[in-house]
Scaffold this motif. Structure first.
Motif, PDB file in Angstrom:
ATOM      1  N   LYS A   1       0.866  -1.279   0.058  1.00 56.75           N
ATOM      2  CA  LYS A   1       0.069  -0.056  -0.060  1.00 56.75           C
ATOM      3  C   LYS A   1       0.836   1.133  -0.094  1.00 56.75           C
ATOM      4  N   PHE A   2       2.023   1.091   0.310  1.00 54.68           N
ATOM      5  CA  PHE A   2       3.200   2.448   0.740  1.00 54.68           C
ATOM      6  C   PHE A   2       4.440   1.942   0.104  1.00 54.68           C
ATOM      7  N   PRO A   3       4.294   1.614  -1.151  1.00 59.04           N
ATOM      8  CA  PRO A   3       5.880   0.868  -1.694  1.00 59.04           C
ATOM      9  C   PRO A   3       6.979   1.851  -1.405  1.00 59.04           C
ATOM     10  N   HIS A   4       6.842   3.235  -1.548  1.00 58.63           N
ATOM     11  CA  HIS A   4       8.108   4.163  -1.237  1.00 58.63           C
ATOM     12  C   HIS A   4       8.464   4.229   0.112  1.00 58.63           C
ATOM     13  N   GLU A   5       7.718   3.514   1.046  1.00 59.59           N
ATOM     14  CA  GLU A   5       7.914   3.790   2.494  1.00 59.59           C
ATOM     15  C   GLU A   5       8.368   2.208   3.060  1.00 59.59           C
ATOM     16  N   ARG A   6       8.785   1.248   2.245  1.00 59.52           N
ATOM     17  CA  ARG A   6       9.058  -0.019   2.708  1.00 59.52           C
ATOM     18  C   ARG A   6      10.130  -0.122   3.796  1.00 59.52           C
ATOM     19  N   GLU A   7      11.181   0.762   3.609  1.00 59.30           N
ATOM     20  CA  GLU A   7      12.391   0.703   4.322  1.00 59.30           C
ATOM     21  C   GLU A   7      11.811   1.271   5.816  1.00 59.30           C
ATOM     22  N   GLY A   8      11.289   2.242   5.632  1.00 56.75           N
ATOM     23  CA  GLY A   8      10.524   2.939   6.916  1.00 56.75           C
ATOM     24  C   GLY A   8       9.811   2.166   7.610  1.00 56.75           C
ATOM     25  N   ILE A   9       9.092   1.375   7.026  1.00 57.63           N
ATOM     26  CA  ILE A   9       7.920   0.312   7.815  1.00 57.63           C
ATOM     27  C   ILE A   9       9.100  -0.740   8.496  1.00 57.63           C
TER      28      ILE A   9
END
Ligand SMILES: NC(=O)c1ccc[n+]([C@@H]2O[C@H](COP(=O)([O-])OP(=O)(O)OC[C@H]3O[C@@H](n4cnc5c(N)ncnc54)[C@H](O)[C@@H]3O)[C@@H](O)[C@H]2O)c1
Ligand SMILES: CC(C)=CCC/C(C)=C/C=C/C(C)=C/C=C/C(C)=C/C=C/C=C(C)/C=C/C=C(C)/C=C/C=C(\C)CCC=C(C)C
Length: 604
Positions: free
Chosen positions: A190-198
């Motif tokens: 749902k938030f591919p640009h935030e995978r690392e943050g997740i």
């Protein structure tokens, strides 16, 4: 909400909690664990035989007291906090009496029956019921009194049905799968640009959880234990000390920029802490966000209400006593408990008084009532210590809940439904009264809770007592009906189409119901910080500044939640046992430790 009751019978084979007609069968097996029957059937105990049994139990205890008996500990209240304390104490040989105002044990983890259904009073989401590690505190508390319960693994913790946005025009739908990797993949999709943050945010949660899960969890205010753990496991202890004053929201903002994802993290916290991430202690977030994958969410077969029944039975089998329909109206104190000199004027708890005037004496009094009920009702005003006045400045009461227990035809609950769901249509309303809607459908996991061909839909939403005060009987009934209609309409829209047509029974409870049956001031769910806290640093442990008086439950470290109050019970039992000389202690170190904690709390 309905009143329920199960009375207690002594039998030659131990004790059984029995209800009108049918029986909750828990027979001690030769191995000492519990072999349980198919399902529980405690029911409203208005029957005179139940009332007689409750009276007889009370009279037995009163008689012992009249002969001068002094208990090691009296526990006021049989919520999961009080019962866990009692279980750990009797396991160490202490002589413990639990007094419960209501007719069955369990408090918020109780149950009631109607229309052949067994309803959980609180939610059905159980943490701490895994088989591995040290954080499975429910499993371990039961084990300490020789009990084991059958549980049903939930494939997911929650299915979120959240507001729509440009990125998610049909709403943000996320399933928190039991398998961690599956959950992270779903959220990152749902938030591919935030995978690392997740991965980094939940990674820090794992650091907290792994540290907790490597310790033997006991009282942090008992220095011999605490130094022992530091010596055995310095890295884990330093990691916990690092996260102790931090909040989940600050950690999330370090790694995540997307505002919608940060709102999701707020909801991840709110749905168990009733506050947003910025005010949710990181230690608790670590525990909740990882135990759901490590031990998983597991539902006790027969309903949540079976946990306190089985635990109470174990406590009695180990020599303790659990007496229901026993309302404590006062905690008895004496002055001079410190033993002369400057200490001579110290207030000391010496027992309790029941509402009929009976006085029972003990060496320790442990209150499982909320701090508001303990220090504004049970302790005399002149005996309330300054530290408690300070607590009321640091923490305030969270809202209570409106609950609707609804029995429905089966067609409405489809194969794709999960047991636990959260519904919110507008992020701005997340913390509002009647904003976030919680839904459990426990019959998905355990169909035996309802007659064949029926499901239980338990919908609840936070609300304040004020909006339910001052109404006439008719206005109150009408308001309940209107609110239930609104909840059903929202559920129909979110994921249960056709719900209103499928309802065959419903029972609505309000903050007033919670206040009355759970004996919690304003029906509150627990304490929440009045201002931004330093993580868990401001939360008091179990000792109080009234000597020999302890608190346990969600008004103590680490706060709300069954597994949290179970930890509070482990810690309270350990501290009280040490003070009763049933566990090792060191007087000088104890005093230093109390001073250190008072100082740290002063910083908050
Ligand atoms: N995860 C879930 O789904 C879920 C479900 C249910 C409960 N909970 C949690 O359980 C927590 C509460 O547990 P707890 O152990 O702190 O408290 P509790 O409120 O559940 O139990 C306290 C008990 O003390 C009794 N009591 C209060 N005053 C009394 C008096 N004067 N005399 C005799 N008895 C008295 C009450 O009747 C009640 O049974 C909540 O924070 C909630 O989060 C969670
Ligand atoms: C002292 C110093 C200074 C230092 C030291 C350091 C250390 C060692 C530390 C330690 C610490 C510790 C041990 C801690 C502990 C903690 C814990 C155990 C915690 C726990 C927690 C838990 C929790 C919080 C839980 C919760 C849960 C809940 C609340 C739940 C809820 C639920 C609900 C409401 C439901 C929902 C529903 C739906 C969705 C339907």
């Amino acid at each position: 909400m309905a009143v329920v009751g199960a009375s207690k019978l002594r039998t030659s084979g131990g004790t059984r909690w029995q209800s009108r007609g049918r029986r909750v069968q828990c027979h001690a097996s030769p191995s000492g664990t519990t072999a349980e029957s198919s399902s529980p059937s405690p029911s409203p105990s208005s029957s005179s035989s139940s009332a007689r049994t409750l009276r007889a139990r009370r009279e037995e205890v009163v008689l012992e007291s009249s002969k001068g008996k002094v208990w090691d500990a009296i526990v006021v209240g049989s919520g999961m906090g009080g019962l866990t304390t009692a279980a750990k104490m009797v396991a160490k040989g202490a002589d413990v009496l639990v007094l419960e105002k209501y007719v069955i044990p369990g408090g918020s983890a109780g149950y009631y029956q109607r229309e052949g259904c067994t309803f959980d009073v609180g939610s059905s989401m159980m943490f701490g019921f895994g088989t591995e590690g040290t954080t499975n505190l429910l499993t371990r508390a039961l084990e300490s009194v020789g009990k084991k319960m059958e549980t049903i693994p939930d494939p997911a913790q929650i299915h979120y049905h959240l507001p729509s946005s440009r990125a998610h025009p049909d709403g943000l739908k996320v399933v928190v799968h039991r398998r961690y990797e599956e959950f992270v993949d779903e959220l990152a999709s749902k938030f591919p640009h935030e995978r690392e943050g997740i991965e980094k945010f939940y990674g820090d949660c794992w650091t907290v959880f792994d540290a907790l899960n490597s310790l033997d969890l006991k009282s942090l205010e008992e220095p011999l234990y605490l130094f022992g753990e530091f010596f055995k496991n310095p890295v884990a202890c330093l990691q916990l000390a690092y996260f102790l004053p931090q909040n989940a929201g600050d950690i999330a903002r370090k790694y995540i920029q997307d505002e919608e994802l940060l709102s999701f993290i707020d909801m991840e916290c709110y749905c168990w802490s009733t506050v947003k991430a910025a005010v949710t202690p990181m230690i608790n977030a670590g525990m909740v966000f990882c135990d759901r994958h490590y031990g998983g969410i597991n539902y006790p077969r027969g309903g949540v209400g079976r946990i306190p029944l089985v635990m109470a039975e174990g406590i009695e089998e180990k020599g303790g006593k659990v007496v229901c329909a026993a309302n404590v109206s006062r905690i008895l104190t004496e002055r001079g408990g410190g033993g002369g000199g400057e200490e001579g004027s110290k207030v000391k708890a010496v027992g309790v008084e029941l509402s009929d005037g009976t006085r029972l004496r003990s060496r320790a009094v442990i209150s499982n009532a909320t701090r508001w009920d303990t220090f504004k009702q049970l302790v005399e005003e002149g005996d309330v210590p300054q530290s408690e006045v300070d607590f009321f400045k640091r923490y305030k009461k969270s809202p209570s809940f409106i609950t609707a227990h609804i029995v429905v035809e089966p067609s409405v609950v489809t194969e794709s439904c999960y047991c636990h769901n959260i519904v919110l249509e507008d992020w701005a309303k997340l913390e509002d009264g009647r904003g976030t809607l919680f839904v459990s459908i426990p019959t998905i996991l355990d169909p035996s809770l309802a007659p064949e061909g029926r499901h239980i839909v338990h919908a609840f939403t936070p609300d304040w007592i004020d909006s339910w005060s001052g109404l006439s009987k008719e206005e109150y009934a009408e308001k309940k009906e209107a609110v239930a209609r609104e909840m059903i309409a929202r559920l129909e829209e979110a994921f249960l189409p056709g719900l209103s047509e499928a309802v065959v029974f419903k029972e609505v409870g309000t903050p007033r119901t919670h206040m009355k049956f759970l004996n919690r001031q304003d029906g509150t769910y627990g304490p929440i910080p009045s201002k931004r806290p330093l993580g868990l640093l401001g939360m008091p442990f179990n000792r109080t500044d009234v000597e020999s008086l302890y608190c346990v439950g969600d008004s103590t470290f680490p706060g709300q939640g069954v597994n949290a109050v179970a930890f509070s019970g482990f810690a309270c039992a350990h501290r009280a046992l040490a003070d009763l000389d049933l566990e090792p202690r060191n007087e000088v170190m104890d005093r230093g430790m109390q001073g250190l904690f008072a100082f740290l709390r002063g910083l908050v």
